[in-house]
Structures are given as structure tokens and as C-alpha cells.
Design a protein around this motif. Structure first.
Motif, PDB file in Angstrom:
ATOM      1  N   ARG A  89       0.739  -1.048   0.025  1.00  0.00           N
ATOM      2  CA  ARG A  89       0.044  -0.012  -0.166  1.00  0.00           C
ATOM      3  C   ARG A  89       0.824   1.168  -0.094  1.00  0.00           C
ATOM      4  NH1 ARG A  89      -5.311  -0.975   3.424  1.00  0.00           N
ATOM      5  NH2 ARG A  89      -6.191  -2.401   2.315  1.00  0.00           N
ATOM      6  N   ARG A  90       2.087   1.365   0.553  1.00  0.00           N
ATOM      7  CA  ARG A  90       2.824   2.292   0.751  1.00  0.00           C
ATOM      8  C   ARG A  90       3.731   2.645  -0.345  1.00  0.00           C
ATOM      9  NH1 ARG A  90       5.803   4.269   6.013  1.00  0.00           N
ATOM     10  NH2 ARG A  90       5.871   5.818   4.721  1.00  0.00           N
ATOM     11  N   TRP A  91       3.954   1.687  -1.459  1.00  0.00           N
ATOM     12  CA  TRP A  91       4.748   1.714  -2.429  1.00  0.00           C
ATOM     13  C   TRP A  91       4.676   2.783  -3.251  1.00  0.00           C
ATOM     14  CZ3 TRP A  91       5.143   1.409  -7.453  1.00  0.00           C
ATOM     15  CH2 TRP A  91       6.510   1.156  -8.229  1.00  0.00           C
ATOM     16  N   ARG A  92       5.838   3.755  -3.493  1.00  0.00           N
ATOM     17  CA  ARG A  92       5.775   4.411  -4.466  1.00  0.00           C
ATOM     18  C   ARG A  92       7.045   4.451  -5.388  1.00  0.00           C
ATOM     19  NH1 ARG A  92       1.756   5.312  -2.538  1.00  0.00           N
ATOM     20  NH2 ARG A  92       0.646   6.791  -1.406  1.00  0.00           N
ATOM     21  N   ALA A  93       6.932   4.692  -6.782  1.00  0.00           N
ATOM     22  CA  ALA A  93       7.881   4.525  -7.719  1.00  0.00           C
ATOM     23  C   ALA A  93       8.971   5.329  -7.252  1.00  0.00           C
ATOM     24  CB  ALA A  93       7.389   4.783  -8.965  1.00  0.00           C
ATOM     25  N   PRO A  94      10.347   4.801  -7.210  1.00  0.00           N
ATOM     26  CA  PRO A  94      11.332   5.530  -6.977  1.00  0.00           C
ATOM     27  C   PRO A  94      11.709   6.547  -8.114  1.00  0.00           C
ATOM     28  CG  PRO A  94      12.051   3.358  -7.603  1.00  0.00           C
ATOM     29  CD  PRO A  94      10.477   3.413  -7.482  1.00  0.00           C
TER      30      PRO A  94
ATOM     31  N   LEU B  38      30.179  -8.966  -3.961  1.00  0.00           N
ATOM     32  CA  LEU B  38      28.828  -9.493  -3.572  1.00  0.00           C
ATOM     33  C   LEU B  38      28.040  -8.582  -3.230  1.00  0.00           C
ATOM     34  CD1 LEU B  38      30.427 -12.768  -1.614  1.00  0.00           C
ATOM     35  CD2 LEU B  38      28.967 -12.713  -3.559  1.00  0.00           C
ATOM     36  N   LEU B  39      28.497  -7.311  -2.429  1.00  0.00           N
ATOM     37  CA  LEU B  39      27.668  -6.341  -1.754  1.00  0.00           C
ATOM     38  C   LEU B  39      27.059  -5.562  -2.709  1.00  0.00           C
ATOM     39  CD1 LEU B  39      26.716  -5.247   0.844  1.00  0.00           C
ATOM     40  CD2 LEU B  39      28.735  -3.535   0.687  1.00  0.00           C
ATOM     41  N   GLY B  40      28.028  -5.455  -4.003  1.00  0.00           N
ATOM     42  CA  GLY B  40      27.348  -4.549  -5.116  1.00  0.00           C
ATOM     43  C   GLY B  40      26.188  -5.320  -5.917  1.00  0.00           C
ATOM     44  N   ALA B  41      26.436  -6.795  -6.015  1.00  0.00           N
ATOM     45  CA  ALA B  41      25.288  -7.484  -6.456  1.00  0.00           C
ATOM     46  C   ALA B  41      23.956  -7.445  -5.687  1.00  0.00           C
ATOM     47  CB  ALA B  41      25.667  -8.860  -6.723  1.00  0.00           C
ATOM     48  N   ALA B  42      24.231  -7.504  -4.390  1.00  0.00           N
ATOM     49  CA  ALA B  42      23.015  -7.156  -3.492  1.00  0.00           C
ATOM     50  C   ALA B  42      22.358  -6.083  -3.722  1.00  0.00           C
ATOM     51  CB  ALA B  42      23.459  -7.431  -2.150  1.00  0.00           C
ATOM     52  N   MET B  43      23.072  -4.983  -3.839  1.00  0.00           N
ATOM     53  CA  MET B  43      22.663  -3.540  -4.104  1.00  0.00           C
ATOM     54  C   MET B  43      22.125  -3.434  -5.320  1.00  0.00           C
ATOM     55  SD  MET B  43      23.691  -1.988  -1.225  1.00  0.00           S
ATOM     56  CE  MET B  43      23.585   0.076  -1.710  1.00  0.00           C
ATOM     57  N   ALA B  44      22.530  -4.059  -6.298  1.00  0.00           N
ATOM     58  CA  ALA B  44      21.871  -3.989  -7.626  1.00  0.00           C
ATOM     59  C   ALA B  44      20.763  -4.848  -7.687  1.00  0.00           C
ATOM     60  CB  ALA B  44      22.776  -4.696  -9.019  1.00  0.00           C
ATOM     61  N   TYR B  45      20.373  -5.908  -6.944  1.00  0.00           N
ATOM     62  CA  TYR B  45      19.202  -6.851  -6.717  1.00  0.00           C
ATOM     63  C   TYR B  45      18.107  -5.860  -5.844  1.00  0.00           C
ATOM     64  CZ  TYR B  45      20.182 -10.741  -9.462  1.00  0.00           C
ATOM     65  OH  TYR B  45      20.284 -11.881 -10.384  1.00  0.00           O
ATOM     66  N   ALA B  46      18.747  -5.226  -4.925  1.00  0.00           N
ATOM     67  CA  ALA B  46      17.650  -4.252  -4.157  1.00  0.00           C
ATOM     68  C   ALA B  46      17.124  -3.183  -4.837  1.00  0.00           C
ATOM     69  CB  ALA B  46      18.602  -3.675  -2.987  1.00  0.00           C
ATOM     70  N   PHE B  47      17.889  -2.632  -5.917  1.00  0.00           N
ATOM     71  CA  PHE B  47      17.577  -1.590  -6.664  1.00  0.00           C
ATOM     72  C   PHE B  47      16.235  -2.097  -7.545  1.00  0.00           C
ATOM     73  CE2 PHE B  47      17.540   2.451  -9.068  1.00  0.00           C
ATOM     74  CZ  PHE B  47      17.297   2.043 -10.498  1.00  0.00           C
ATOM     75  N   ILE B  49      14.338  -4.667  -6.797  1.00  0.00           N
ATOM     76  CA  ILE B  49      13.191  -5.021  -6.130  1.00  0.00           C
ATOM     77  C   ILE B  49      12.488  -3.655  -5.686  1.00  0.00           C
ATOM     78  CG2 ILE B  49      12.459  -5.786  -3.922  1.00  0.00           C
ATOM     79  CD1 ILE B  49      14.996  -8.005  -4.202  1.00  0.00           C
ATOM     80  N   ARG B  50      13.409  -2.572  -5.490  1.00  0.00           N
ATOM     81  CA  ARG B  50      12.528  -1.294  -5.257  1.00  0.00           C
ATOM     82  C   ARG B  50      11.603  -0.877  -6.268  1.00  0.00           C
ATOM     83  NH1 ARG B  50      17.189   1.220  -4.029  1.00  0.00           N
ATOM     84  NH2 ARG B  50      18.093  -0.222  -2.584  1.00  0.00           N
ATOM     85  N   GLU B  51      12.132  -1.276  -7.439  1.00  0.00           N
ATOM     86  CA  GLU B  51      11.457  -0.575  -8.467  1.00  0.00           C
ATOM     87  C   GLU B  51       9.934  -1.276  -8.842  1.00  0.00           C
ATOM     88  OE1 GLU B  51      13.167   1.250 -11.730  1.00  0.00           O
ATOM     89  OE2 GLU B  51      13.525   2.122  -9.729  1.00  0.00           O
ATOM     90  N   SER B  56       8.796  -5.744  -4.198  1.00  0.00           N
ATOM     91  CA  SER B  56       8.868  -4.937  -2.796  1.00  0.00           C
ATOM     92  C   SER B  56       8.181  -5.666  -1.774  1.00  0.00           C
ATOM     93  CB  SER B  56       8.370  -3.556  -3.020  1.00  0.00           C
ATOM     94  OG  SER B  56       9.564  -2.870  -3.847  1.00  0.00           O
ATOM     95  N   ALA B  57       6.663  -5.906  -2.038  1.00  0.00           N
ATOM     96  CA  ALA B  57       5.976  -6.650  -1.254  1.00  0.00           C
ATOM     97  C   ALA B  57       6.381  -8.024  -0.602  1.00  0.00           C
ATOM     98  CB  ALA B  57       4.552  -6.849  -1.450  1.00  0.00           C
ATOM     99  N   ALA B  58       6.906  -8.583  -1.585  1.00  0.00           N
ATOM    100  CA  ALA B  58       7.630 -10.112  -1.281  1.00  0.00           C
ATOM    101  C   ALA B  58       8.847 -10.062  -0.352  1.00  0.00           C
ATOM    102  CB  ALA B  58       7.844 -10.822  -2.657  1.00  0.00           C
ATOM    103  N   GLY B  59       9.638  -9.007  -0.849  1.00  0.00           N
ATOM    104  CA  GLY B  59      10.594  -8.934   0.082  1.00  0.00           C
ATOM    105  C   GLY B  59      10.370  -8.356   1.695  1.00  0.00           C
ATOM    106  N   ALA B  60       9.267  -7.592   1.712  1.00  0.00           N
ATOM    107  CA  ALA B  60       8.509  -7.052   2.915  1.00  0.00           C
ATOM    108  C   ALA B  60       8.282  -8.322   3.570  1.00  0.00           C
ATOM    109  CB  ALA B  60       7.672  -5.988   2.910  1.00  0.00           C
ATOM    110  N   TYR B  61       7.340  -9.369   2.840  1.00  0.00           N
ATOM    111  CA  TYR B  61       6.916 -10.415   3.646  1.00  0.00           C
ATOM    112  C   TYR B  61       8.063 -11.222   3.926  1.00  0.00           C
ATOM    113  CZ  TYR B  61       4.332 -14.825   3.842  1.00  0.00           C
ATOM    114  OH  TYR B  61       3.980 -16.156   4.358  1.00  0.00           O
TER     115      TYR B  61
END
Lengths: 95, 157
Positions: A89-94, B38-47, B49-51, B56-61
Motif C-alpha cells: 500500500r505504501r509503495w511509491r515508484a522511486p 557480492l555487496l554490489g550484486a546485493a545492491m543491484a538486486y535491491a534496486f 526489487i525497489r522498482e 517489494s511486497a515479497a521482500g517485505a513479507y
């Protein structure tokens, strides 16, 4: 059909995550029982999983009953569901 | 070392892969470099996921499940500590109405070594509590790290 298969995949993956989390919790509790020298009993349906420590007879017995096992699974799944819903619900596109 | 670049997402490899391969060839093969990759790969995947809202919801789960497990482990240790509040221990039952979730039962120590004086000394020197308190400190520290990890990952970009 794609939506149905996506929904089924979602449910199965979430159940898998909860199963792995519960297995980790049981492993943690077994470790804590060894460190704190406890006699542990976990009730699973009609069966008991019992870990006893004959060398330390004056240590307490910790029992987790069926209701506790079920409540633990529900709590774990609910924790994940609440976090996922809140994020969805809180997600916003970066930017 | 170049094999670690395969851990990066496809879009990243298509965009920066060749430059990174040249850079990795020039760098020494050390553990620090491997950890950086390895950290760089994790950051790239985090990017990635955030998009995406669903990812993002799966990661939050998964994050919520980890927090729930840690809270239950903390609850278990607190239950043990609560039952040890008196020398000799106190039988403790965790129940809600007709539902009994857990219990701590202490054996009756008829011929135990504790005299009244020893019991009084134990009250002021709770050495039995130390392992449980140590576990509690570790669990709470882990919970703090897990709770703050998403924010730390976001601010470390």
C-alpha cells in the motif's frame, strides 16, 4: 489462467517461507534448550517431541502445546502478511 | 573473481559488464574485493526489487517473517527468565482462556542443596540468569539489525 497460476505460486511460496521460518525457530529453541539446560517437550497433534537432560535433574521442563504450535505458525504468517500488505500500500515508484 | 559478476542482474551486466570485467582484471584477487562485488550484486538486486511493487511486497513479507521468528525466540527466553524470578523457580503457564500455549514446570527439589541462606544469596547473585540474559541480548541486537537493515540499505546507496 495466468493470474490463477500466479496466485497459486504466491500462496505456495509464502507457505514455503513460513515452513522454513518455523523450522529455523524450532532449531533456535532446541539450541536455547541445550544452552539453558532445559527439558523440552513440543506437542504436535497426538505426538510429543521430547528432549530430556538426564544429567541435570533439577532443571525445568518447558512444554509447547498444540495451541502454542498453531499460534506460532499463525503469528509468523501474520507477521509476513502484515509487512507485505503495508509495503504494497505504501509503495511509491522511486525517482 | 570474474565469475562473481554473473551474480549481477542481466540489465546491469548488459550496461556495465564489460567495464567491470576490465576493472576486476586490474584489481588484486583479495577477499575484500570479492566481498565488495557480492555487496554490489546485493545492491543491484535491491534496486530491481525497489522498482517493482510486487517484488517489494515479497521482500517485505520475508522481512516480516524474520521479525516474527525473532520476536518468538525473544518471547521464549523471556518466559524462561520469568519462571526463574524466584530461587527454585516458579511454575509458569501461558494461557488464554481455555487455550494453553506453553508452560514451564520446575521439579520439586525435596533434597536439593539449597538452604535458606543459599536461597537468599542466590537471590542477590542470579548466576542462573546469565545464560538467558546473554541469549536475550544477542536476540535483541539481532532484531535491531534486522529492523534497521532496509533503511541502512537505502541510505548506503
Amino acid at each position: 489462467m495466468r493470474r490463477l497460476s500466479a496466485a497459486v505460486s504466491l500462496v505456495l511460496l509464502s507457505l514455503l517461507a513460513v515452513a522454513v521460518a518455523q523450522a529455523s525457530l524450532v532449531a533456535l529453541i532446541l539450541l536455547f534448550s541445550a544452552v539453558l539446560k532445559l527439558n523440552l517437550t513440543i506437542e504436535l497433534g497426538l505426538h510429543y517431541l521430547h528432549l530430556s537432560l538426564p544429567a541435570a535433574p533439577y532443571r525445568p521442563e518447558v512444554a509447547v502445546y498444540n495451541a502454542g504450535s498453531i499460534a506460532s505458525v499463525v503469528f509468523t504468517a501474520a507477521g509476513g502478511a502484515v509487512a507485505a500488505t503495508w509495503k504494497f500500500r505504501r509503495w511509491r515508484a522511486p525517482r | 573473481m570474474k565469475g562473481l559478476l554473473r551474480l549481477y542482474p542481466r540489465w546491469w551486466r548488459e550496461r556495465y559488464g564489460r567495464e567491470m570485467e576490465v576493472l576486476v582484471d586490474e584489481l588484486p584477487s583479495r577477499t575484500g574485493v570479492a566481498l565488495d562485488l557480492l555487496l554490489g550484486a546485493a545492491m543491484a538486486y535491491a534496486f530491481v526489487i525497489r522498482e517493482n511493487r510486487i517484488l517489494s511486497a515479497a521482500g517485505a513479507y520475508l522481512h516480516g517473517v524474520c521479525v516474527a521468528v525473532l520476536l518468538q525466540a525473544i518471547g521464549f527466553v523471556l518466559l524462561i527468565l520469568y519462571s526463574e524470578r524466584w530461587p527454585g523457580g516458579v511454575n509458569t503457564d501461558v494461557a488464554l482462556g481455555p487455550f494453553h500455549f506453553a508452560a514451564v514446570m520446575w521439579p520439586i527439589d525435596f533434597f536439593g542443596p539449597r538452604s535458606l541462606t543459599q536461597a537468599q544469596v542466590t537471590r542477590w547473585l542470579p548466576l542462573d540468569w546469565l545464560p538467558a540474559i546473554g541469549l536475550l541480548v544477542v536476540l535483541v541486537a539481532t532484531l535491531v539489525v534486522v529492523m534497521t537493515a532496509p533503511r541502512l540499505l537505502r541510505t548506503s546507496r
